[in-house]
Enzyme design. Structure first.
Site, short mmCIF file in Angstrom:
data_model
loop_
_atom_site.label_atom_id
_atom_site.label_comp_id
_atom_site.label_asym_id
_atom_site.label_seq_id
_atom_site.Cartn_x
_atom_site.Cartn_y
_atom_site.Cartn_z
N ASP A 191 110.22 22.62 16.54
CA ASP A 191 109.12 23.01 15.99
C ASP A 191 108.81 21.28 15.47
OD1 ASP A 191 110.82 23.81 14.03
OD2 ASP A 191 109.75 24.96 13.40
N ASN A 237 111.73 34.86 4.95
CA ASN A 237 110.87 35.51 5.37
C ASN A 237 111.52 36.42 7.20
OD1 ASN A 237 109.84 33.52 6.79
ND2 ASN A 237 108.01 34.02 6.50
N HIS A 279 111.58 34.28 9.41
CA HIS A 279 110.95 33.44 11.04
C HIS A 279 112.15 33.22 11.30
CE1 HIS A 279 109.86 29.64 8.44
NE2 HIS A 279 111.06 29.73 8.86
N GLU A 322 106.38 32.91 12.76
CA GLU A 322 105.46 33.84 10.90
C GLU A 322 105.51 35.28 11.34
OE1 GLU A 322 106.73 31.83 8.66
OE2 GLU A 322 105.34 30.67 7.93
P1 PGA Z 1 116.12 25.72 5.82
O1 PGA Z 1 114.68 26.16 6.49
O2 PGA Z 1 116.80 25.82 6.52
O3 PGA Z 1 115.32 25.16 5.01
O4 PGA Z 1 116.14 26.74 4.88
C1 PGA Z 1 115.62 27.48 7.80
C2 PGA Z 1 114.44 27.72 8.34
O5 PGA Z 1 112.93 27.89 7.00
O6 PGA Z 1 114.21 28.37 9.75
#
Ligand code: PGA
Length: 242
Positions: free
Chosen positions: A68, A137, A139, A144
């Site tokens: 992404d 959450n 995702h 999302e």
């Molecule tokens: P993080 O994010 O590694 O910064 O916790 C993971 C994500 O949101 O996929």
């Protein structure tokens, strides 16, 4: 089915992930890797850089596709995922720039950019190994809760929780982009192998729901239950609700 490897801490998550990625590159030097950003994969990238420098692990034929990118951030913006990838991995290994693919968040025609991204993945022969993090959450990528399991690379609106979680990298919440380009869940599911990394208590609920909960679009990572070669590498804290 999701297989789970529970290890002691973040360092071990990083090492176990890097070992598996290195193994793929050694057995298939022109492997196609799907890569992730966020704080979680940084230790894994550090270990891959060490293996490149100390153990001769070569990325010279490897191709990569990132999950992404924020819409509106140019590749040289310090919070863009382009910038992150060069800082945290690409500048330190022998990968060829032409083999690196990251969605262009400032493309004039974003929909066309998404279609082209899907095409490039196909042309490369598909992704051999997709690395994933997971949001609190649930995702994956920027898919999302509510994202269709049929979704493909597209422009999405970020949830407020995700914007707040990522605000720590920006000067203020206002500066966090509202939209991103992300591979879809169907795009991710087409990877031949998937490795998801998680560390820390903040991820425990998402990990538990992804593995043990019902398959539901409200927990995007639960889609992975249907993947035939998916491994979660999690530390004890992230596994605490399993
Ligand atoms: P993080 O994010 O590694 O910064 O916790 C993971 C994500 O949101 O996929």
């Amino acid at each position: 089915m999701i297989r789970v490897l529970i290890v002691k801490d973040y360092e071990e998550v990083s090492r176990e992930a890097a070992l598996r990625i290195a193994e793929i590159i050694r057995s298939k030097p022109d492997a196609v890797l799907g890569l992730a950003t966020g704080s979680t994969p940084i230790g894994c990238y550090r270990e891959l850089i060490r293996m490149h420098k100390m153990e001769g692990l070569s990325f010279s034929k490897v191709s990569t596709f990132n999950l992404d990118e924020y819409v509106g951030l140019a590749p040289d913006h310090p919070q863009s995922y382009h910038y992150y990838m060069f800082q945290n991995l690409f500048n330190h290994v022998d990968i060829k720039v032409e083999n690196i693919h990251i969605p262009n968040g400032v493309a004039e025609d974003l929909d066309e950019e998404c279609l082209n991204y899907e095409e490039s993945i196909k042309r490369a022969g598909g992704i051999d190994l997709q690395l994933l993090g997971i949001g609190r959450n649930g995702h994956i990528g920027f898919n999302e809760p509510g994202s269709s399991f049929e979704s493909r690379t597209r422009v999405v609106k970020l949830s407020e929780q995700t914007r707040m979680d990522n605000a720590r990298f920006f000067k203020s919440l206002d500066e966090v982009p509202t939209h991103a380009i992300t591979m879809g869940i169907a795009t991710i599911m087409e990877a031949k192998r998937i490795i998801l990394l998680a560390s820390g208590e903040a991820k425990a609920e998402a990990i538990s729901k992804a593995i043990k909960g019902p398959k539901t679009v409200m927990v995007p990572a639960s889609a992975l239950q249907d993947h035939e070669d998916c491994l979660f590498i999690v530390d004890r804290k992230a596994a605490s609700l399993l």
